[in-house]
Design an enzyme around this catalytic site. Structure first.
Site, PDB file in Angstrom:
ATOM      1  N   GLU A  15      -1.642  -2.249 -10.409  1.00 40.12           N
ATOM      2  CA  GLU A  15      -2.573  -1.966 -11.190  1.00 40.12           C
ATOM      3  C   GLU A  15      -3.097  -2.913 -12.175  1.00 40.12           C
ATOM      4  O   GLU A  15      -3.407  -2.599 -13.324  1.00 40.12           O
ATOM      5  CB  GLU A  15      -2.498  -0.405 -11.885  1.00 40.12           C
ATOM      6  CG  GLU A  15      -1.958   0.539 -10.786  1.00 40.12           C
ATOM      7  CD  GLU A  15      -2.567   0.815  -9.593  1.00 40.12           C
ATOM      8  OE1 GLU A  15      -3.576   0.090  -9.272  1.00 40.12           O
ATOM      9  OE2 GLU A  15      -1.990   1.460  -8.730  1.00 40.12           O
ATOM     10  N   PHE A  17     -12.442  -0.957  -8.573  1.00 38.94           N
ATOM     11  CA  PHE A  17     -11.909  -0.886 -10.178  1.00 38.94           C
ATOM     12  C   PHE A  17     -11.819   0.447 -10.688  1.00 38.94           C
ATOM     13  O   PHE A  17     -11.078   0.661 -11.652  1.00 38.94           O
ATOM     14  CB  PHE A  17     -12.712  -2.104 -10.580  1.00 38.94           C
ATOM     15  CG  PHE A  17     -12.375  -3.422 -10.485  1.00 38.94           C
ATOM     16  CD1 PHE A  17     -11.231  -3.688  -9.614  1.00 38.94           C
ATOM     17  CD2 PHE A  17     -13.128  -4.575 -10.820  1.00 38.94           C
ATOM     18  CE1 PHE A  17     -10.764  -4.910  -9.270  1.00 38.94           C
ATOM     19  CE2 PHE A  17     -12.574  -5.793 -10.563  1.00 38.94           C
ATOM     20  CZ  PHE A  17     -11.399  -6.095  -9.768  1.00 38.94           C
ATOM     21  N   ILE A  70       0.926  -1.156  -0.055  1.00 40.29           N
ATOM     22  CA  ILE A  70      -0.054  -0.016  -0.016  1.00 40.29           C
ATOM     23  C   ILE A  70       0.860   1.239  -0.101  1.00 40.29           C
ATOM     24  O   ILE A  70       1.641   1.562   0.955  1.00 40.29           O
ATOM     25  CB  ILE A  70      -0.874  -0.039   1.487  1.00 40.29           C
ATOM     26  CG1 ILE A  70      -1.705  -1.315   1.426  1.00 40.29           C
ATOM     27  CG2 ILE A  70      -1.921   1.242   1.112  1.00 40.29           C
ATOM     28  CD1 ILE A  70      -2.534  -1.883   0.149  1.00 40.29           C
ATOM     29  N   THR A 122      -1.285  -6.897 -13.505  1.00 43.28           N
ATOM     30  CA  THR A 122      -0.186  -7.363 -14.112  1.00 43.28           C
ATOM     31  C   THR A 122      -0.444  -7.595 -15.658  1.00 43.28           C
ATOM     32  O   THR A 122      -1.715  -7.370 -16.215  1.00 43.28           O
ATOM     33  CB  THR A 122       0.088  -8.895 -13.691  1.00 43.28           C
ATOM     34  OG1 THR A 122      -1.133  -9.701 -14.058  1.00 43.28           O
ATOM     35  CG2 THR A 122       0.245  -9.051 -12.262  1.00 43.28           C
ATOM     36  N   GLY A 147      26.934   0.152 -21.588  1.00 41.27           N
ATOM     37  CA  GLY A 147      27.869  -0.727 -21.200  1.00 41.27           C
ATOM     38  C   GLY A 147      27.913  -1.013 -19.711  1.00 41.27           C
ATOM     39  O   GLY A 147      26.772  -0.749 -18.937  1.00 41.27           O
ATOM     40  N   GLY A 148      28.870  -0.952 -19.027  1.00 47.98           N
ATOM     41  CA  GLY A 148      29.181  -1.339 -17.746  1.00 47.98           C
ATOM     42  C   GLY A 148      28.905  -0.102 -16.980  1.00 47.98           C
ATOM     43  O   GLY A 148      28.359   0.068 -16.027  1.00 47.98           O
ATOM     44  N   CYS A 180     -11.475   3.162  -9.535  1.00 44.17           N
ATOM     45  CA  CYS A 180     -10.232   3.970  -9.178  1.00 44.17           C
ATOM     46  C   CYS A 180      -9.118   3.556  -9.907  1.00 44.17           C
ATOM     47  O   CYS A 180      -7.923   4.253 -10.368  1.00 44.17           O
ATOM     48  CB  CYS A 180     -10.184   4.013  -7.641  1.00 44.17           C
ATOM     49  SG  CYS A 180     -11.666   4.521  -6.957  1.00 44.17           S
ATOM     50  N   LEU A 181      -9.157   2.097  -9.936  1.00 40.71           N
ATOM     51  CA  LEU A 181      -7.906   1.430 -10.611  1.00 40.71           C
ATOM     52  C   LEU A 181      -7.717   1.833 -11.931  1.00 40.71           C
ATOM     53  O   LEU A 181      -6.553   2.145 -12.372  1.00 40.71           O
ATOM     54  CB  LEU A 181      -7.791  -0.208 -10.395  1.00 40.71           C
ATOM     55  CG  LEU A 181      -7.640  -0.637  -9.016  1.00 40.71           C
ATOM     56  CD1 LEU A 181      -7.867  -2.334  -9.088  1.00 40.71           C
ATOM     57  CD2 LEU A 181      -6.536  -0.240  -8.414  1.00 40.71           C
TER      58      LEU A 181
END
Length: 397
Positions: free
Chosen positions: A376, A249, A176, A378, A352-353, A251-252
């Protein structure tokens, strides 16, 4: 042509907008974007590597965000800025170009906590909390996810039991955002009448928020576990207009919309970092940007940034017109997050590195996007939402 000439031919310019998307924006939208970009350049970029390394969310920037009108910016009334969906998207893009943690703060505050109260709250709840939250005087959080209930919120075990005129909530929420610094939490709980939402002042007895540490992602952000131990609330704490999972949902979907834009900011920043580095890094007598393999990487990044930003803008116009559909939000969230994380990883290879240090942003962005890709909804959840729309057959179970 000498290597010095090659460098002059390829100066560092913002070539992320290859198809003139800016021409599709109004003057006010361009000005809003510029103000947020300036804030990110002056207040975020000089500090973000330190905040990320130390695992710190800078609460001191909240008042400045409020002054810019970034908190609940797409909401109207009750002291909220009342900006358009496209304005909100442009702001999200610029914020996430700084860091996903900063855009996440705006998302949790405005799209989740404030939206829940704005959409589903009583007039008393709206008047009590929304003006303070828009002004940055109160921080909110949104408690839906649980330790055993992520993609399937209908299986939540947090329960609100009626006791006389009061409600007593018991349970645990996890991942949260902002809970340990919030003054108010919107908590979703199962009741005898299905899922309901409650406005919970965090000073209420029995409410405890514990910061989740040792993260490899979203380090300049706050995520918590909330323990609700017989939290007693008056009847007026319930959100009267939210019944069932459609409440959270809705709100999501507001938060998912902001992500569609935001991740393109992380992608753009990574691309521009790689472009600048490739123009300056000399190997085998010429800049990295003078090699076909490097140009192929840069072109592929730029193509996906342009397509993703155009998709975000189109969905924003639909949202402002009131015609945006849930499956379209899933298309944007799935596509843009997936492409953004690939761009950030590819940009790191150009460095690169040196790219594994906090001196450069792409790997930090890529790490953050592992979280953004997960919260929100997958990839799998959004794939199934789109699949359900295409086939008419739900395949969630």
């Amino acid at each position: 042509m000498t290597s010095s000439t090659l460098t002059k031919v390829n100066p560092m310019i913002d070539t992320s907008d290859l198809i003139d998307i800016e021409s599709l924006l109004s003057a006010d939208e361009v000005a809003l974007r510029a103000s947020v970009r300036s804030f990110v350049d002056s207040s975020i970029r000089p500090n973000i590597a330190r905040w990320y390394e130390n695992g710190v969310f800078p609460l001191e920037i909240v008042p400045e965000m409020a002054k810019l009108g970034l908190l609940g910016m797409h909401l109207t009334g009750y002291g909220c800025p009342g900006r358009s969906s496209v304005d909100y998207g442009l702001a999200a893009l610029e914020l996430e170009a700084g860091d996903s943690g900063l855009r996440t703060f705006v998302s949790v505050q405005g799209s989740l906590a404030m939206s829940a109260i704005h959409k589903h709250g009583s007039e008393e709840q709206k008047n009590e909390w929304l003006p303070k939250m828009a002004a940055g005087e109160a921080i909110g959080c949104f408690g839906l996810t649980e330790p055993g209930s992520g993609s399937d919120p209908g299986s939540m075990t947090t329960y609100a039991l009626r006791d006389g005129d009061d409600w007593v909530i018991t349970g645990t929420k996890r991942w949260i955002g902002l809970a340990s610094v919030a003054q108010v939490a919107v908590i979703w709980a199962m009741t005898d009448d299905g899922v309901r939402g409650f406005v919970v002042p965090t000073e209420t007895a029995g409410f405890t928020a514990t910061v989740i540490g040792s993260k490899l992602s979203m380090r300049a952000s706050i995520q918590c576990e909330i323990d609700l131990d017989n939290v007693r609330l008056p009847a007026s704490a319930m959100l009267p207009k939210a019944k069932g999972l459609s409440g959270p949902f809705s709100c999501l979907n507001e938060a998912r919309y902001g992500i569609i834009w935001g991740v393109m900011g992380a992608a753009r920043d990574s691309y521009l970092t790689a472009l600048e580095y490739a123009g300056e890094r000399m190997q085998f007598g010429k800049p990295l940007s003078g090699y076909q393999l490097t140009q192929s990487k840069l072109v592929d990044m730029a193509l996906e940034i342009n397509k993703g930003t155009l998709l975000a803008l189109h969905l924003g116009r639909l949202k402002d017109a009131g015609t945006l559909q849930p499956h379209q939000i899933s298309i944007g969230k799935l596509n843009n997050t997936r492409e953004a994380i690939a761009i950030c990883r590819e940009a790191r290879t150009v460095l690169g590195g040196n790219g594994i240090t906090l001196d450069y942003s792409p790997l930090r962005h890529a790490n953050n996007l592992e979280s953004v890709r997960t919260y929100e909804g997958t990839d799998e959840v959004h794939t199934l939402i789109i699949g359900n729309h295409i086939t008419g057959i739900p395949a969630f179970r």
